[in-house]
Design a protein around this motif. Sequence first.
Motif, PDB file in Angstrom:
ATOM      1  N   TYR A 130      -1.139   3.859   6.268  1.00 22.63           N
ATOM      2  CA  TYR A 130      -0.483   3.890   7.610  1.00 22.63           C
ATOM      3  C   TYR A 130      -1.452   3.838   8.598  1.00 22.63           C
ATOM      4  O   TYR A 130      -1.605   3.244   9.696  1.00 22.63           O
ATOM      5  CB  TYR A 130       0.611   4.769   8.247  1.00 22.63           C
ATOM      6  CG  TYR A 130       1.449   4.469   9.241  1.00 22.63           C
ATOM      7  CD1 TYR A 130       2.256   3.491   9.082  1.00 22.63           C
ATOM      8  CD2 TYR A 130       1.181   5.241  10.275  1.00 22.63           C
ATOM      9  CE1 TYR A 130       2.824   3.136  10.417  1.00 22.63           C
ATOM     10  CE2 TYR A 130       1.991   4.931  11.654  1.00 22.63           C
ATOM     11  CZ  TYR A 130       2.844   3.804  11.535  1.00 22.63           C
ATOM     12  OH  TYR A 130       3.595   3.647  12.664  1.00 22.63           O
ATOM     13  N   MET A 131      -2.682   4.710   8.396  1.00 19.55           N
ATOM     14  CA  MET A 131      -3.804   4.681   9.267  1.00 19.55           C
ATOM     15  C   MET A 131      -4.229   3.350   9.706  1.00 19.55           C
ATOM     16  O   MET A 131      -4.633   3.013  10.701  1.00 19.55           O
ATOM     17  CB  MET A 131      -4.810   5.742   8.455  1.00 19.55           C
ATOM     18  CG  MET A 131      -6.000   5.737   9.447  1.00 19.55           C
ATOM     19  SD  MET A 131      -7.263   6.746   8.456  1.00 19.55           S
ATOM     20  CE  MET A 131      -8.930   6.564   9.610  1.00 19.55           C
ATOM     21  N   PHE A 132      -4.407   2.441   8.295  1.00 15.99           N
ATOM     22  CA  PHE A 132      -5.245   1.242   8.824  1.00 15.99           C
ATOM     23  C   PHE A 132      -4.017   0.431   9.296  1.00 15.99           C
ATOM     24  O   PHE A 132      -4.386  -0.882  10.021  1.00 15.99           O
ATOM     25  CB  PHE A 132      -5.659   0.627   7.422  1.00 15.99           C
ATOM     26  CG  PHE A 132      -6.554   1.606   6.814  1.00 15.99           C
ATOM     27  CD1 PHE A 132      -7.829   1.730   7.486  1.00 15.99           C
ATOM     28  CD2 PHE A 132      -6.129   2.438   5.579  1.00 15.99           C
ATOM     29  CE1 PHE A 132      -8.711   2.600   6.652  1.00 15.99           C
ATOM     30  CE2 PHE A 132      -6.898   3.388   5.166  1.00 15.99           C
ATOM     31  CZ  PHE A 132      -8.203   3.433   5.594  1.00 15.99           C
ATOM     32  N   ILE A 133      -2.688   0.352   9.194  1.00 17.04           N
ATOM     33  CA  ILE A 133      -1.552  -0.425   9.817  1.00 17.04           C
ATOM     34  C   ILE A 133      -1.576  -0.031  11.367  1.00 17.04           C
ATOM     35  O   ILE A 133      -1.634  -0.883  11.965  1.00 17.04           O
ATOM     36  CB  ILE A 133      -0.552  -0.188   9.218  1.00 17.04           C
ATOM     37  CG1 ILE A 133      -0.600  -0.609   7.533  1.00 17.04           C
ATOM     38  CG2 ILE A 133       0.917  -1.165   9.761  1.00 17.04           C
ATOM     39  CD1 ILE A 133       0.678  -0.347   6.887  1.00 17.04           C
ATOM     40  N   GLU A 134      -1.645   1.081  11.500  1.00 15.16           N
ATOM     41  CA  GLU A 134      -1.537   1.559  13.148  1.00 15.16           C
ATOM     42  C   GLU A 134      -2.990   1.568  13.731  1.00 15.16           C
ATOM     43  O   GLU A 134      -2.876   1.812  15.021  1.00 15.16           O
ATOM     44  CB  GLU A 134      -0.738   2.843  12.963  1.00 15.16           C
ATOM     45  CG  GLU A 134      -0.465   3.556  14.446  1.00 15.16           C
ATOM     46  CD  GLU A 134       0.794   2.682  15.161  1.00 15.16           C
ATOM     47  OE1 GLU A 134       0.816   2.697  16.231  1.00 15.16           O
ATOM     48  OE2 GLU A 134       1.589   2.072  14.323  1.00 15.16           O
ATOM     49  N   ASN A 135      -3.895   1.331  13.046  1.00  9.48           N
ATOM     50  CA  ASN A 135      -5.209   1.268  13.691  1.00  9.48           C
ATOM     51  C   ASN A 135      -5.345   2.691  14.434  1.00  9.48           C
ATOM     52  O   ASN A 135      -6.108   2.851  15.405  1.00  9.48           O
ATOM     53  CB  ASN A 135      -5.646   0.298  14.590  1.00  9.48           C
ATOM     54  CG  ASN A 135      -6.040  -0.981  13.464  1.00  9.48           C
ATOM     55  OD1 ASN A 135      -6.240  -0.812  12.549  1.00  9.48           O
ATOM     56  ND2 ASN A 135      -5.498  -2.048  14.317  1.00  9.48           N
TER      57      ASN A 135
END
Length: 409
Positions: A130-135
């Motif tokens: 989720y870190m990379f999806i939400e940036n």
Amino acid sequence: MFDIDLWREIFQSINMNRTRSLLSGFTVAFAILLFTILFGIANGLQNTFQEAFGTDANNSIVIFPGKTTKAHKGLQVGRLIQFKSEDREFIKEKYGDKVQFITSKVNKSASASFKGEKNNYQLRGVHPEYMFIENNVVKSGRYINQNDIHNRTKVVVIGKKVEDDLFFKEDPIGKYINLSGIQYKVVGVFTDDEGDSEEAVIYMPITTTQFVYGNNDFIDLIHLTYNPEMKSGEALAFGNAISNSLKKRFDVARSDQRAIRIWNMAQGTEQVDIMTMSLTVIILVIGFGTLIAGIVGISNIMIFIVKERTKEIGIRKALGASPKSIVSIILIESIIITAIAGYIGLLVGVGVLEFVGPSLKEYFIKDPGVSNSLVIGATLTLIIAGAIAGYLPAKKASQIKPIVALRND
């Protein structure tokens, strides 16, 4: 070799013909000024479109469960669809390399407290992806990892707003906060360019959230990003394929639009791309139209300047000046005027954008500006056009016999 007499003569000519020089310069400066403002406004509109999507990944697909609106295979209308963790694995395995990142998500609200400070925040149970999806950007510590998921670790990653509210200047890493009566260790602090709304969030491993809040395998939604190499049409088709697969998995009619809902960023991205492309084409047409008008203007002025100086050219030839030196004087004078006027137009255009920029936000134009390379390129185009426009008549005039040039009216 630098010829000081040549340059002194050029500047004397400019000074003696101020009106002519000002008219030439004004044409160039005005063209560059309009060019700068138009492209600055276009960039401002593009910034507004980009801000509307925030900093989240622009290749997102979010899948929501709902209620059936049509009977199917003997199952009644109004049946509640409930996603589980295994549905995430189903999508991940079925679509393989088409999926870039994927996470299940559970949303809760929680009262968080630390040493007497207390506030309510949004709590999200997620996977590490989720870190990379939400940036999200980790400011200190770390993010949730696979060990946390596997072991149902009671750890949290807090947003900067949560850190400011509860910890003030104290380092939160390694400290324990109370979430609705349960102690969790803070292992990281993150920031988000979308500001307080996204930084007033607490993340924890989704398995921990499921265990603490219900002791079940249920999830609220599935959030994924598709392969960024996909085009908009391919991404839309991919979203429809996921929807059809899940409908088949849950025995939902394919025509039932509310049982499983798909929000696909590709649809919005496609619309924004069309709008941006249309806007860019319009601005290019207007911008290059402005440049062409400037080129025509400077060309006409250069032709007039050469015609006006025909007698002068005759005198120079009579005194022994070569055709090359005559052409050089006219061209260098044209280039100097065009370059200075273009730079002035650039400065004024940038100044106008800086001055009116803040007031344009209410018209959905954010941070209007233009790259120097683009405007310098436009200025060079005008300089080259002016040089060509001056060269042809100057070359022709330099070949006239002195006696004919002196008789010119």
